[in-house]
Design a protein around this motif. Structure first.
Motif, short mmCIF file in Angstrom:
data_model
loop_
_atom_site.label_atom_id
_atom_site.label_comp_id
_atom_site.label_asym_id
_atom_site.label_seq_id
_atom_site.Cartn_x
_atom_site.Cartn_y
_atom_site.Cartn_z
N UNK A 264 41.34 36.94 34.08
CA UNK A 264 41.64 37.97 33.08
C UNK A 264 41.63 39.34 33.76
N UNK A 265 42.78 40.02 33.75
CA UNK A 265 42.90 41.32 34.41
C UNK A 265 42.53 42.48 33.48
N UNK A 266 42.19 42.19 32.22
CA UNK A 266 41.85 43.24 31.26
C UNK A 266 40.38 43.29 30.90
N UNK A 267 39.73 42.15 30.84
CA UNK A 267 38.34 42.08 30.37
C UNK A 267 37.48 41.32 31.38
N UNK A 268 36.27 41.80 31.65
CA UNK A 268 35.60 42.95 31.01
C UNK A 268 36.06 44.31 31.50
N UNK A 269 36.82 44.37 32.62
CA UNK A 269 37.30 45.64 33.16
C UNK A 269 38.80 45.53 33.40
N UNK A 270 39.56 46.53 32.95
CA UNK A 270 41.00 46.54 33.18
C UNK A 270 41.28 46.83 34.65
N UNK A 271 41.94 45.89 35.32
CA UNK A 271 42.23 46.01 36.74
C UNK A 271 43.64 46.58 36.95
N UNK A 272 43.95 47.06 38.15
CA UNK A 272 45.30 47.56 38.41
C UNK A 272 46.35 46.49 38.16
N UNK A 273 47.52 46.92 37.70
CA UNK A 273 48.59 45.97 37.38
C UNK A 273 48.99 45.17 38.62
N UNK A 274 49.11 43.86 38.42
CA UNK A 274 49.49 42.98 39.53
C UNK A 274 51.00 42.82 39.65
N UNK A 275 51.74 43.52 38.80
CA UNK A 275 53.20 43.47 38.89
C UNK A 275 53.73 42.07 38.69
N UNK A 276 54.49 41.59 39.65
CA UNK A 276 55.13 40.29 39.54
C UNK A 276 54.40 39.20 40.31
N UNK A 277 53.08 39.34 40.43
CA UNK A 277 52.26 38.31 41.06
C UNK A 277 52.00 37.21 40.03
N UNK A 278 52.55 36.02 40.30
CA UNK A 278 52.40 34.90 39.37
C UNK A 278 51.37 33.87 39.86
N UNK A 279 50.53 34.26 40.80
CA UNK A 279 49.67 33.28 41.48
C UNK A 279 48.41 32.92 40.71
N UNK A 280 48.01 33.75 39.74
CA UNK A 280 46.71 33.52 39.08
C UNK A 280 46.86 33.68 37.57
N UNK A 281 47.40 32.66 36.87
CA UNK A 281 47.57 32.78 35.43
C UNK A 281 46.24 32.83 34.68
#
Length: 316
Positions: A264-281
């Protein structure tokens, strides 16, 4: 800036002066004031992310029209009360999303799709053709297709669309009345000190960062039942029953319980956008939806064919 968007895409039951093009319905804009300078100047000021040259080309092609379908030009008057129609276009090429949806059911009223991770439900931001709605419109030639609920781009699973305007309200009302049973699954950290299943409630609201939610003190307005399916070391497999439908409810609830969903790239902390990285759904899946059909009275259930992935690569 003199314009107010009343709807991103055309209403299915209203007159639309432009046809659906390659699965994309036209958008419209109500003009809230009369302005000098002409239509080209107005569009450039109203949509600064689109170049003047691009707007000039679209006007020259006759792709921006008034409510009667009359093409506008660069010098056309900008009058309060006008509604202009246009096609949304992207300045930069879209990155293909290399995951395929499937259709679980199609009848005269509904289309039920199984959405993969990373695929947006509807056109938004930098996504237009690489969205589930536009893909399905192209595939099935259903100009009135529209989702009657939503899934985040990061979430996979069952999503219901209506393509019959006459019956759409009956199905939308199911969600408004909360008579639809939705079951999700997630892989996340372990939740200690709880007996399963348990119910978690909190008060949620939009955070200062517009794209995330937060919990605040006050009367709860969100509720999730959490079941434990299995646990392997520091990762647990949960079944989640949301009794409300707040934005990012399941992601925020698990993070607040000290068990953020894997990737989860938003919670608990919003991380920088990974753009078109599809490696970690994101390991969150809308596993099933069930309801009593408001037209036939039949019990209906639809299940996703996707799976979650344990860290060792095995399926959950």
């Amino acid at each position: 800036m003199g314009g107010s968007r009343k709807g991103h895409q055309a209403e299915a039951n209203a007159y639309v002066p432009l046809p659906t093009r390659e699965g994309v319905a036209p958008s419209y804009l109500w003009l809230t004031e009369t302005r000098a300078g002409g239509m080209l100047r107005f569009l450039v000021e109203r949509f600064p992310d689109v170049s003047e040259a691009a707007w000039a080309q679209r006007l020259a092609r006759g792709e921006i029209v008034d409510a009667k379908g009359v093409p506008l030009n660069a010098d056309s008057h900008v009058r309060q009360g006008m509604r202009i129609w246009y096609y949304r276009e992207l300045e930069a090429p879209e990155t293909p999303i290399p995951f395929k949806e499937s259709v679980l059911h199609l009848d005269e009223h509904l289309l039920v799709a199984d959405k993969p991770h990373f695929l947006p439900t509807i056109p938004t931001g930098r996504f237009l053709h690489e969205t589930l709605l536009v893909r399905l419109k192209k595939q099935f030639d259903l100009p009135h297709l529209t989702p009657i609920h939503r899934l985040d781009r990061e979430t996979a699973g069952v999503l219901i669309f209506s393509h019959n305007p006459a019956s759409r309200g009956a199905y939308q009302s199911m969600f408004q009345k909360r008579v639809v049973k939705k079951v999700y699954e997630a892989l996340a950290g372990p939740i200690e000190g709880r007996e399963f299943p348990f119910t978690y409630r909190s008060r949620m609201q939009d955070a200062e960062q517009f794209f995330v939610s937060e919990e605040v003190p006050g009367e709860p307005n969100s509720e999730t039942v959490v079941e434990l399916i299995a646990r392997r070391g520091d990762v647990a497999h949960y079944r989640l029953h949301p009794h409300t439908g707040r934005k990012h409810q399941l992601r925020l609830h698990l993070a607040s319980l000290g068990a953020p969903i894997l990737n989860d790239a938003f919670y608990p902390v919003a991380l920088p956008c990974k753009g078109d990285d599809f490696s970690a759904p994101l390991q969150l899946l809308a596993r099933s939806i069930s309801f009593i059909d408001p037209l036939s009275g039949d019990a209906r259930r639809f299940d996703s064919g996707f799976r979650l992935d344990w860290p060792d690569g095995s399926g959950a």
